[in-house]
Write a protein that holds these residues in place. Structure first.
Motif, PDB file in Angstrom:
ATOM      1  N   LEU A 166       6.193   4.304   3.638  1.00 43.29           N
ATOM      2  CA  LEU A 166       6.273   4.494   2.192  1.00 43.29           C
ATOM      3  C   LEU A 166       5.540   3.395   1.441  1.00 43.29           C
ATOM      4  CD1 LEU A 166       9.996   5.638   1.754  1.00 43.29           C
ATOM      5  CD2 LEU A 166       7.946   7.060   1.805  1.00 43.29           C
ATOM      6  N   VAL A 167       5.536   2.182   2.014  1.00 39.34           N
ATOM      7  CA  VAL A 167       4.868   1.058   1.363  1.00 39.34           C
ATOM      8  C   VAL A 167       3.401   1.366   1.108  1.00 39.34           C
ATOM      9  CG1 VAL A 167       4.097  -1.330   1.722  1.00 39.34           C
ATOM     10  CG2 VAL A 167       6.462  -0.699   2.203  1.00 39.34           C
ATOM     11  N   MET A 168       2.756   2.089   2.040  1.00 36.67           N
ATOM     12  CA  MET A 168       1.343   2.422   1.883  1.00 36.67           C
ATOM     13  C   MET A 168       1.127   3.843   1.389  1.00 36.67           C
ATOM     14  SD  MET A 168      -0.166  -0.366   2.638  1.00 36.67           S
ATOM     15  CE  MET A 168      -1.857   0.169   2.745  1.00 36.67           C
ATOM     16  N   ALA A 169       1.929   4.792   1.855  1.00 41.27           N
ATOM     17  CA  ALA A 169       1.696   6.206   1.540  1.00 41.27           C
ATOM     18  C   ALA A 169       1.932   6.515   0.074  1.00 41.27           C
ATOM     19  CB  ALA A 169       2.589   7.094   2.409  1.00 41.27           C
ATOM     20  N   VAL A 170       2.975   5.940  -0.519  1.00 49.48           N
ATOM     21  CA  VAL A 170       3.294   6.271  -1.914  1.00 49.48           C
ATOM     22  C   VAL A 170       2.203   5.796  -2.877  1.00 49.48           C
ATOM     23  CG1 VAL A 170       4.918   5.898  -3.804  1.00 49.48           C
ATOM     24  CG2 VAL A 170       5.778   6.459  -1.533  1.00 49.48           C
ATOM     25  N   PRO A 171       1.824   4.492  -2.864  1.00 49.05           N
ATOM     26  CA  PRO A 171       0.752   4.087  -3.789  1.00 49.05           C
ATOM     27  C   PRO A 171      -0.579   4.795  -3.527  1.00 49.05           C
ATOM     28  CG  PRO A 171       1.323   2.291  -2.289  1.00 49.05           C
ATOM     29  CD  PRO A 171       2.362   3.335  -2.130  1.00 49.05           C
ATOM     30  N   ALA A 172      -0.909   5.025  -2.244  1.00 47.12           N
ATOM     31  CA  ALA A 172      -2.168   5.713  -1.928  1.00 47.12           C
ATOM     32  C   ALA A 172      -2.165   7.133  -2.470  1.00 47.12           C
ATOM     33  CB  ALA A 172      -2.382   5.742  -0.413  1.00 47.12           C
ATOM     34  N   THR A 173      -1.047   7.835  -2.323  1.00 42.82           N
ATOM     35  CA  THR A 173      -0.945   9.221  -2.799  1.00 42.82           C
ATOM     36  C   THR A 173      -0.944   9.279  -4.316  1.00 42.82           C
ATOM     37  OG1 THR A 173       0.344   9.730  -0.818  1.00 42.82           O
ATOM     38  CG2 THR A 173       0.395  11.347  -2.593  1.00 42.82           C
ATOM     39  N   VAL A 174      -0.264   8.321  -4.946  1.00 43.03           N
ATOM     40  CA  VAL A 174      -0.235   8.268  -6.415  1.00 43.03           C
ATOM     41  C   VAL A 174      -1.643   8.086  -6.966  1.00 43.03           C
ATOM     42  CG1 VAL A 174       0.456   6.803  -8.358  1.00 43.03           C
ATOM     43  CG2 VAL A 174       2.155   7.502  -6.660  1.00 43.03           C
ATOM     44  N   ILE A 175      -2.394   7.135  -6.386  1.00 44.85           N
ATOM     45  CA  ILE A 175      -3.778   6.903  -6.835  1.00 44.85           C
ATOM     46  C   ILE A 175      -4.618   8.164  -6.632  1.00 44.85           C
ATOM     47  CG2 ILE A 175      -5.899   5.617  -6.334  1.00 44.85           C
ATOM     48  CD1 ILE A 175      -4.060   3.251  -5.523  1.00 44.85           C
ATOM     49  N   TYR A 176      -4.486   8.758  -5.460  1.00 46.50           N
ATOM     50  CA  TYR A 176      -5.305   9.908  -5.082  1.00 46.50           C
ATOM     51  C   TYR A 176      -5.062  11.120  -5.975  1.00 46.50           C
ATOM     52  CZ  TYR A 176      -6.749  13.829  -2.042  1.00 46.50           C
ATOM     53  OH  TYR A 176      -7.306  14.978  -1.542  1.00 46.50           O
ATOM     54  N   PHE A 177      -3.817  11.556  -6.107  1.00 44.59           N
ATOM     55  CA  PHE A 177      -3.516  12.772  -6.863  1.00 44.59           C
ATOM     56  C   PHE A 177      -3.747  12.588  -8.361  1.00 44.59           C
ATOM     57  CE2 PHE A 177      -1.863  14.263  -2.956  1.00 44.59           C
ATOM     58  CZ  PHE A 177      -1.707  15.630  -3.053  1.00 44.59           C
ATOM     59  N   THR A 178      -3.372  11.422  -8.885  1.00 44.48           N
ATOM     60  CA  THR A 178      -3.585  11.176 -10.317  1.00 44.48           C
ATOM     61  C   THR A 178      -5.074  11.126 -10.630  1.00 44.48           C
ATOM     62  OG1 THR A 178      -1.520   9.906 -10.377  1.00 44.48           O
ATOM     63  CG2 THR A 178      -3.015   9.655 -12.246  1.00 44.48           C
ATOM     64  N   THR A 179      -5.846  10.464  -9.766  1.00 41.60           N
ATOM     65  CA  THR A 179      -7.295  10.382  -9.971  1.00 41.60           C
ATOM     66  C   THR A 179      -7.928  11.769  -9.898  1.00 41.60           C
ATOM     67  OG1 THR A 179      -7.336   8.170  -8.989  1.00 41.60           O
ATOM     68  CG2 THR A 179      -9.438   9.323  -9.161  1.00 41.60           C
ATOM     69  N   TYR A 180      -7.462  12.588  -8.950  1.00 36.66           N
ATOM     70  CA  TYR A 180      -8.017  13.940  -8.824  1.00 36.66           C
ATOM     71  C   TYR A 180      -7.803  14.740 -10.108  1.00 36.66           C
ATOM     72  CZ  TYR A 180      -8.435  18.863  -7.802  1.00 36.66           C
ATOM     73  OH  TYR A 180      -8.784  20.199  -7.875  1.00 36.66           O
ATOM     74  N   ASP A 181      -6.582  14.760 -10.612  1.00 37.78           N
ATOM     75  CA  ASP A 181      -6.294  15.527 -11.828  1.00 37.78           C
ATOM     76  C   ASP A 181      -7.099  15.033 -13.013  1.00 37.78           C
ATOM     77  OD1 ASP A 181      -4.702  17.592 -11.105  1.00 37.78           O
ATOM     78  OD2 ASP A 181      -2.806  16.727 -11.766  1.00 37.78           O
ATOM     79  N   GLN A 182      -7.174  13.701 -13.157  1.00 30.61           N
ATOM     80  CA  GLN A 182      -7.925  13.131 -14.279  1.00 30.61           C
ATOM     81  C   GLN A 182      -9.415  13.460 -14.168  1.00 30.61           C
ATOM     82  OE1 GLN A 182      -6.718  11.343 -16.990  1.00 30.61           O
ATOM     83  NE2 GLN A 182      -4.676  11.891 -16.277  1.00 30.61           N
ATOM     84  N   LEU A 183      -9.966  13.342 -12.954  1.00 29.34           N
ATOM     85  CA  LEU A 183     -11.385  13.653 -12.745  1.00 29.34           C
ATOM     86  C   LEU A 183     -11.682  15.129 -12.969  1.00 29.34           C
ATOM     87  CD1 LEU A 183     -12.539  11.631  -9.597  1.00 29.34           C
ATOM     88  CD2 LEU A 183     -13.640  11.646 -11.830  1.00 29.34           C
ATOM     89  N   ARG A 184     -10.818  16.005 -12.430  1.00 34.54           N
ATOM     90  CA  ARG A 184     -11.039  17.438 -12.582  1.00 34.54           C
ATOM     91  C   ARG A 184     -11.010  17.851 -14.055  1.00 34.54           C
ATOM     92  NH1 ARG A 184      -6.138  20.235 -11.132  1.00 34.54           N
ATOM     93  NH2 ARG A 184      -5.814  19.632 -13.295  1.00 34.54           N
ATOM     94  N   ASP A 185     -10.029  17.342 -14.789  1.00 34.86           N
ATOM     95  CA  ASP A 185      -9.941  17.682 -16.209  1.00 34.86           C
ATOM     96  C   ASP A 185     -11.127  17.124 -16.988  1.00 34.86           C
ATOM     97  OD1 ASP A 185      -7.579  18.943 -15.618  1.00 34.86           O
ATOM     98  OD2 ASP A 185      -6.281  17.334 -16.370  1.00 34.86           O
ATOM     99  N   TYR A 186     -11.578  15.905 -16.615  1.00 38.20           N
ATOM    100  CA  TYR A 186     -12.733  15.311 -17.279  1.00 38.20           C
ATOM    101  C   TYR A 186     -13.987  16.141 -17.034  1.00 38.20           C
ATOM    102  CZ  TYR A 186     -16.655  12.132 -18.038  1.00 38.20           C
ATOM    103  OH  TYR A 186     -17.846  11.587 -18.452  1.00 38.20           O
ATOM    104  N   LEU A 187     -14.182  16.576 -15.780  1.00 40.33           N
ATOM    105  CA  LEU A 187     -15.365  17.377 -15.446  1.00 40.33           C
ATOM    106  C   LEU A 187     -15.329  18.746 -16.115  1.00 40.33           C
ATOM    107  CD1 LEU A 187     -15.723  16.497 -11.646  1.00 40.33           C
ATOM    108  CD2 LEU A 187     -17.240  15.786 -13.506  1.00 40.33           C
ATOM    109  N   HIS A 188     -14.130  19.336 -16.210  1.00 37.41           N
ATOM    110  CA  HIS A 188     -13.999  20.605 -16.936  1.00 37.41           C
ATOM    111  C   HIS A 188     -14.434  20.438 -18.388  1.00 37.41           C
ATOM    112  CE1 HIS A 188     -12.407  23.056 -13.826  1.00 37.41           C
ATOM    113  NE2 HIS A 188     -11.195  22.533 -13.780  1.00 37.41           N
TER     114      HIS A 188
END
Length: 356
Positions: free
Chosen positions: A127-149
């Motif tokens: 959890l020490v590594m998986a949670v922050p990595a997943t938070v960065i990944y999924f949040t960045t994806y949504d922000q990037l996808r919406d920006y590109l749209h």
């Protein structure tokens, strides 16, 4: 049918809410998948006990002759290298008093003789590594996808593919040095002061890029996986919505779409996964045996060596275990994430209505 969920858009929720939703998904996914990998590692340890491991002739910090082993743990979200010294560095999950005949037998015996909690013994460091990595990944994806749209004025199928690749590239780049530092601390049992000296020495000798050792093989697997995953996820989800005559995806549609897209991406990127696993084990050995360890092979040479030793089939080794783990992990993660976003969207809508 299940509760309706809005399409995958982060426009009506804040980045903090996206982070909370993805963090919750990472925790639930880890809770589900951890027992599978605990059993896998226990079976691996049984096949190659410490008595058969290679002793380390030269270990830093004045340690005497010691036996080390590296185990690769993967919870479907992140891979972690566990380094054990004579079995004592990983006693929380490395116990070998019981003989297992297979996966199901291991589940039954671990639960019966060690308690059901032992199936989650690898969870805290995950959890020490998986949670922050997943938070960065999924949040960045949504922000990037919406920006590109918004930027392109298009909702083309290529946008999830591009956003998925870039988001994973960013997450891997941020997390890679932290994972290397965690491996150093675990393998050499360093204090924070010793760790700082160790990092400064490595940077002085090999430059700042030495903190990103192992970045290449990780990117080769994770970036194509992420691009394929998000491309197929959006495609399958929209198709299932049309078939069900729904304007919005339900929890089950998100779950099914995540499982299908995760399976497709896992199969297509399997050769890179095999190479990355070998590379991580090599890097682990070089961490615990910096004097005697040979320089890790390049990704391309490693791929050629696997193909020469085992043929093309060797690059697709571990097909079933990877799919069995990745498919449910992707399904749980994305459906929980979408459910969390829907919850926050409704919460924000209610707040706005109360403010009128």
């Amino acid at each position: 049918m299940a509760e309706r969920m809005s399409p995958s858009t982060g426009g009506s929720i804040t980045p903090l809410q996206q982070m909370l939703a993805s963090g919750t998904g990472a925790i639930l996914t880890s809770l589900f998948v951890t027992p599978l990998d605990v059993v896998k590692i226990r079976l691996q340890a049984q096949r190659t006990p410490f008595s058969k491991a290679c002793p380390t002739q030269s270990v830093p910090w004045g340690a005497q002759q010691t036996t080390w082993k590296c185990f690769l743990y993967c919870n479907g979200l992140m891979d972690h290298l566990y380094v054990c010294q004579n079995g004592s560095g990983c006693t929380a999950w490395y116990k070998a008093p019981t003989r297992f005949t297979g996966t199901l037998d291991a589940f039954v015996k671990i639960t019966r003789y060690e308690g059901i909690r032992s199936l989650w013994s690898g969870l805290p460091p995950t959890l020490v590594m998986a949670v922050p990595a997943t938070v960065i990944y999924f949040t960045t994806y949504d922000q990037l996808r919406d920006y590109l749209h918004t930027r392109t004025g298009s909702r083309g199928r290529h946008i999830p593919l591009v956003a998925g690749a870039l988001a994973r590239l960013g997450a891997v780049t941020v997390i890679s040095p932290l994972e290397l530092i965690r491996t150093k601390m675990q393998s050499r049992q360093l204090s924070y002061r010793e760790l700082r000296v160790c990092i400064q020495s490595a940077v002085a000798q090999d430059g700042w890029l030495s903190l990103w050792r192992g970045w290449g093989p990780t990117v080769l697997r994770d970036v194509p996986f992420s691009a394929l995953y998000w491309f197929n996820y959006e495609l399958v989800r929209d198709w299932l919505c049309r078939k069900a005559w729904l304007d919005e995806a339900t929890f089950m549609i998100s779950f099914t779409s995540g499982a299908i897209s995760g399976t497709v991406a896992a199969v297509l990127t399997l050769p890179f996964d095999v190479v990355k696993t070998q590379r991580q084990i090599e890097l682990g050995h070089s961490e615990v045996r910096p004097v005697t360890a040979s320089k890790p092979s390049s990704t391309w040479l490693l791929m050629q060596r696997i193909r020469a030793e085992s043929g093309t089939r060797g690059l697709f080794a571990g097909f079933l275990p990877r799919v069995v783990k990745v498919a449910p992990a992707c399904a749980i993660m994305i459906s929980t994430y979408e459910f969390g976003k829907t919850f926050f969207q409704k919460l924000n809508q209610e707040r706005r209505l109360r403010g009128l």
